[in-house]
Design an enzyme around this catalytic site. Structure first.
Site, mmCIF file in Angstrom:
data_model
loop_
_atom_site.group_PDB
_atom_site.id
_atom_site.type_symbol
_atom_site.label_atom_id
_atom_site.label_comp_id
_atom_site.label_asym_id
_atom_site.label_seq_id
_atom_site.Cartn_x
_atom_site.Cartn_y
_atom_site.Cartn_z
ATOM 1 C CG PHE A 280 -1.658 1.109 1.647
ATOM 2 C CD1 PHE A 280 -3.117 0.770 1.082
ATOM 3 C CD2 PHE A 280 -1.652 2.159 1.997
ATOM 4 C CE1 PHE A 280 -4.090 1.767 1.026
ATOM 5 C CE2 PHE A 280 -2.487 3.239 2.506
ATOM 6 C CZ PHE A 280 -3.891 3.096 1.921
ATOM 7 N N PRO B 299 9.220 10.053 -0.300
ATOM 8 C CG PRO B 299 10.922 9.698 -1.627
ATOM 9 C CD PRO B 299 9.181 9.742 -1.633
ATOM 10 C CB THR C 254 4.732 -2.895 5.025
ATOM 11 O OG1 THR C 254 5.115 -1.897 6.144
ATOM 12 C CG2 THR C 254 4.673 -4.172 5.522
ATOM 13 C CG ASN D 114 -9.871 5.369 10.202
ATOM 14 O OD1 ASN D 114 -9.151 5.793 10.971
ATOM 15 N ND2 ASN D 114 -10.710 6.162 9.626
ATOM 16 C CD GLN E 251 8.752 -1.560 49.248
ATOM 17 O OE1 GLN E 251 9.057 -0.364 48.903
ATOM 18 N NE2 GLN E 251 8.386 -2.054 50.420
ATOM 19 C CD GLU F 141 -1.780 1.783 9.240
ATOM 20 O OE1 GLU F 141 -2.427 2.616 9.112
ATOM 21 O OE2 GLU F 141 -1.248 0.802 8.059
HETATM 22 C C1 LIG Z 1 8.825 0.165 9.058
HETATM 23 C C2 LIG Z 1 7.851 0.934 8.400
HETATM 24 C C3 LIG Z 1 6.734 0.412 7.613
HETATM 25 C C4 LIG Z 1 5.982 1.479 6.849
HETATM 26 N N1 LIG Z 1 5.088 0.726 5.956
HETATM 27 C C5 LIG Z 1 4.370 1.867 5.388
HETATM 28 C C6 LIG Z 1 3.317 1.351 4.334
HETATM 29 O O1 LIG Z 1 3.152 0.202 3.988
HETATM 30 N N2 LIG Z 1 2.760 2.321 3.627
HETATM 31 C C7 LIG Z 1 3.069 3.598 3.707
HETATM 32 O O2 LIG Z 1 2.178 4.551 2.959
HETATM 33 N N3 LIG Z 1 3.858 4.126 4.624
HETATM 34 C C8 LIG Z 1 4.428 3.309 5.416
HETATM 35 N N4 LIG Z 1 5.336 3.638 6.482
HETATM 36 C C9 LIG Z 1 5.696 5.029 6.474
HETATM 37 C C10 LIG Z 1 4.924 5.922 7.868
HETATM 38 O O3 LIG Z 1 3.607 5.662 7.759
HETATM 39 C C11 LIG Z 1 5.516 7.318 7.953
HETATM 40 O O4 LIG Z 1 6.845 7.153 8.350
HETATM 41 C C12 LIG Z 1 4.633 7.896 8.952
HETATM 42 O O5 LIG Z 1 3.352 8.607 8.208
HETATM 43 C C13 LIG Z 1 5.312 9.401 9.140
HETATM 44 O O6 LIG Z 1 6.004 10.008 8.239
HETATM 45 P P1 LIG Z 1 7.617 10.490 8.278
HETATM 46 O O7 LIG Z 1 8.495 9.344 8.291
HETATM 47 O O8 LIG Z 1 7.769 11.145 6.762
HETATM 48 O O9 LIG Z 1 7.639 11.292 9.354
HETATM 49 P P2 LIG Z 1 7.397 12.851 9.340
HETATM 50 O O10 LIG Z 1 5.948 13.267 8.808
HETATM 51 O O11 LIG Z 1 8.370 13.799 8.673
HETATM 52 O O12 LIG Z 1 7.460 13.201 11.063
HETATM 53 C C14 LIG Z 1 8.434 13.406 11.590
HETATM 54 C C15 LIG Z 1 8.096 13.737 13.171
HETATM 55 O O13 LIG Z 1 7.606 15.032 13.101
HETATM 56 C C16 LIG Z 1 6.512 14.892 13.592
HETATM 57 N N5 LIG Z 1 5.216 15.715 13.158
HETATM 58 C C17 LIG Z 1 4.959 15.798 11.712
HETATM 59 N N6 LIG Z 1 4.053 16.857 11.587
HETATM 60 C C18 LIG Z 1 3.697 17.128 12.821
HETATM 61 C C19 LIG Z 1 2.733 18.158 13.411
HETATM 62 N N7 LIG Z 1 1.832 18.762 12.421
HETATM 63 N N8 LIG Z 1 2.817 18.626 14.666
HETATM 64 C C20 LIG Z 1 3.471 17.971 15.620
HETATM 65 N N9 LIG Z 1 4.601 16.827 14.838
HETATM 66 C C21 LIG Z 1 4.677 16.731 13.734
HETATM 67 C C22 LIG Z 1 5.995 13.615 13.627
HETATM 68 O O14 LIG Z 1 5.177 12.990 14.635
HETATM 69 C C23 LIG Z 1 7.354 12.727 13.880
HETATM 70 O O15 LIG Z 1 7.637 12.884 15.114
HETATM 71 C C24 LIG Z 1 6.254 2.811 7.188
HETATM 72 C C25 LIG Z 1 7.178 3.344 8.045
HETATM 73 C C26 LIG Z 1 8.081 2.374 8.851
HETATM 74 C C27 LIG Z 1 9.220 2.860 9.475
#
Ligand SMILES: Cc1cc2nc3c(=O)[nH]c(=O)nc-3n(C[C@H](O)[C@H](O)[C@H](O)COP(=O)(O)OP(=O)(O)OC[C@H]3O[C@@H](n4cnc5c(N)ncnc54)[C@H](O)[C@@H]3O)c2cc1C
Length: 388
Positions: A133, A138, A168, A244, A283, A367
């Protein structure tokens, strides 16, 4: 008098129907026979056990909560209990099943045409077609609305350009559900492996979910026939409705990992003697074990009620967010505490807690990150959006 169960302190088990208990037992027996003996090696070497999907398919564990098209048609709680048994073993295995069932099969079941459902769902239920999915890119994670991947209509085709990462199952998949911007907004597409212009690269060196395959999808002028558009998708809300479903399963799944960590810490501290007494008699150690048991009990009550809400079709997305956020956070905390209580042995792959801890770091992020779920709940209770 028998002691209360540290992982089911309030006796939720007595509410399970025969069918629900059977679903859980099927998953438990599958794990014991086919996965437990190999999971540590699979995690250490960093590969997915590729014979598992067809075995799971044979047992009705894929698409278990969907109806028709060869799916088992189980209720929400049975599905949650299956996810819990899978993740009690390893979050990587539960991730495989979540993506297959809740993200890919659900997307086709909910948004696909009759032809698409008949073509893909029975084989996906059997584990013969594996799906992935693609939503994250990037440069686009928590804010998928800003995605760059686009699909331009050209005669009876769409031309897909862009990339998706951290996906994934990607390296082992035959089918990708890909979300892209079109002239009508964000839509979902079925992209089969081997389509010219579509390539997949495996992501190496993960320190988390090592028993799960992850990859990057590339689309370079990739020609997608019109009939591969998921016709009922319209806007980001279609993708979010799949999330969801998956987040519901995660709310249960992570509790399997948390319970395994508590059980491991209990057994270890009851038998290891330090300062001439079992560790469990001190404890400070008991405080940690009690904290874990209390948080797991509360989280199970949350998940149980969530399943009732889902089953009666009353559940709201923010309620799923609360369960995913809370239960993942407490599972990660439990894994860290258990790792600590195991002392030096806790950093060894001979035990389970540190593997669960490493895995749960990914579950904390994917997620919807912990922050993002809190923002959704914050918006629900205050009426103000704090996203931008
Ligand atoms: C092992 C693995 C498997 C995955 N599988 C899938 C998959 O099958 N399909 C898919 O589509 N994606 C997948 N993902 C991607 C995953 O859904 C994203 O990594 C996730 O949505 C976060 O996006 P990002 O890594 O770009 O982080 P960013 O969006 O760059 O966020 C980085 C940090 O900033 C914080 N942040 C961002 N915006 C805000 C805000 N407005 N306010 C406060 N804090 C904020 C975030 O909470 C986080 O702490 C996978 C990720 C991993 C690690």
């Amino acid at each position: 008098m028998a002691s209360l169960n540290a992982c089911d302190f309030y006796g939720l088990d007595e509410f399970l129907t025969q069918e629900q208990s059977l679903a859980r037992k099927t998953a438990k027996d599958f794990i014991a026979k086919h996965v437990s003996p190999r999971i540590k090696e699979s995690f250490e070497a960093g590969y997915f056990l590729e014979d598992l999907p067809e075995i799971m398919g044979g047992l009705g564990l894929l698409g278990a909560n969907l109806s028709g098209y060869g799916c088992a048609g189980m209720d929400s709680l049975s599905y949650g209990l299956i996810m819990k048994e899978l993740e009690r073993c390893d979050s990587g295995l539960r991730s495989f099943a979540s993506v297959q069932t809740s993200l890919c099969m659900y997307a086709i079941h909910e948004f696909g045409s009759e032809e698409q459902k008949e073509k893909y769902l029975p084989k996906m239920a059997q584990g013969k077609i594996i799906g992935c999915f693609g939503l994250t890119e990037p440069d686009v994670g928590s804010n998928p609305e800003a995605m760059g991947t686009n699909a331009k209509k050209q005669g009876s085709h769409f031309i897909l350009n862009g990339s998706k990462t951290w996906i994934t199952n990607a390296p082992i998949s035959q089918l990708a559900i890909v979300w892209a911007k079109t002239h009508e907004g964000i839509r979902g597409f079925l992209v089969e492996k081997g389509t010219p212009g579509f390539s997949i690269a495996r992501i190496k060196n993960k320190l988390s979910l090592r028993a799960s395959e992850t990859g990057t999808l590339f689309f370079q002028s990739c020609k997608i026939p019109e009939e591969n558009l998921l016709p009922k998708t319209l806007g980001l809300k279609s993708a979010l409705s799949c999330l969801n479903q998956a987040r519901f399963g995660i709310s249960f799944g992570v509790l399997g990992a948390a319970e395994e960590c508590l059980q491991e810490a209990l057994t270890y501290t009851q038998s290891r003697v330090m300062f001439e007494k079992p560790l469990a008699s001190f404890q400070l150690v008991q405080e940690k074990l009690v904290h874990m048991s209390t948080e797991i009990t509360k989280a199970n009550l949350l998940a149980f009620r969530l399943a009732q809400l889902k089953e009666s079709k009353k559940v709201k997305p923010a309620q799923i967010c609360m369960a995913k956020q809370n239960n993942t956070k407490i599972a990660l905390d439990c894994a860290r505490l258990a790792r600590d209580l195991l002392g030096a042995n806790g950093v060894s792959n001979d035990y389970n807690s540190m593997r669960h801890m490493c895995n749960l770091e990914s579950v904390f992020t994917y997620e919807g990150t912990d922050h993002i779920h809190k923002l959704v709940i914050g918006q629900e209770i205050t009426g103000f959006s704090a996203f931008f």
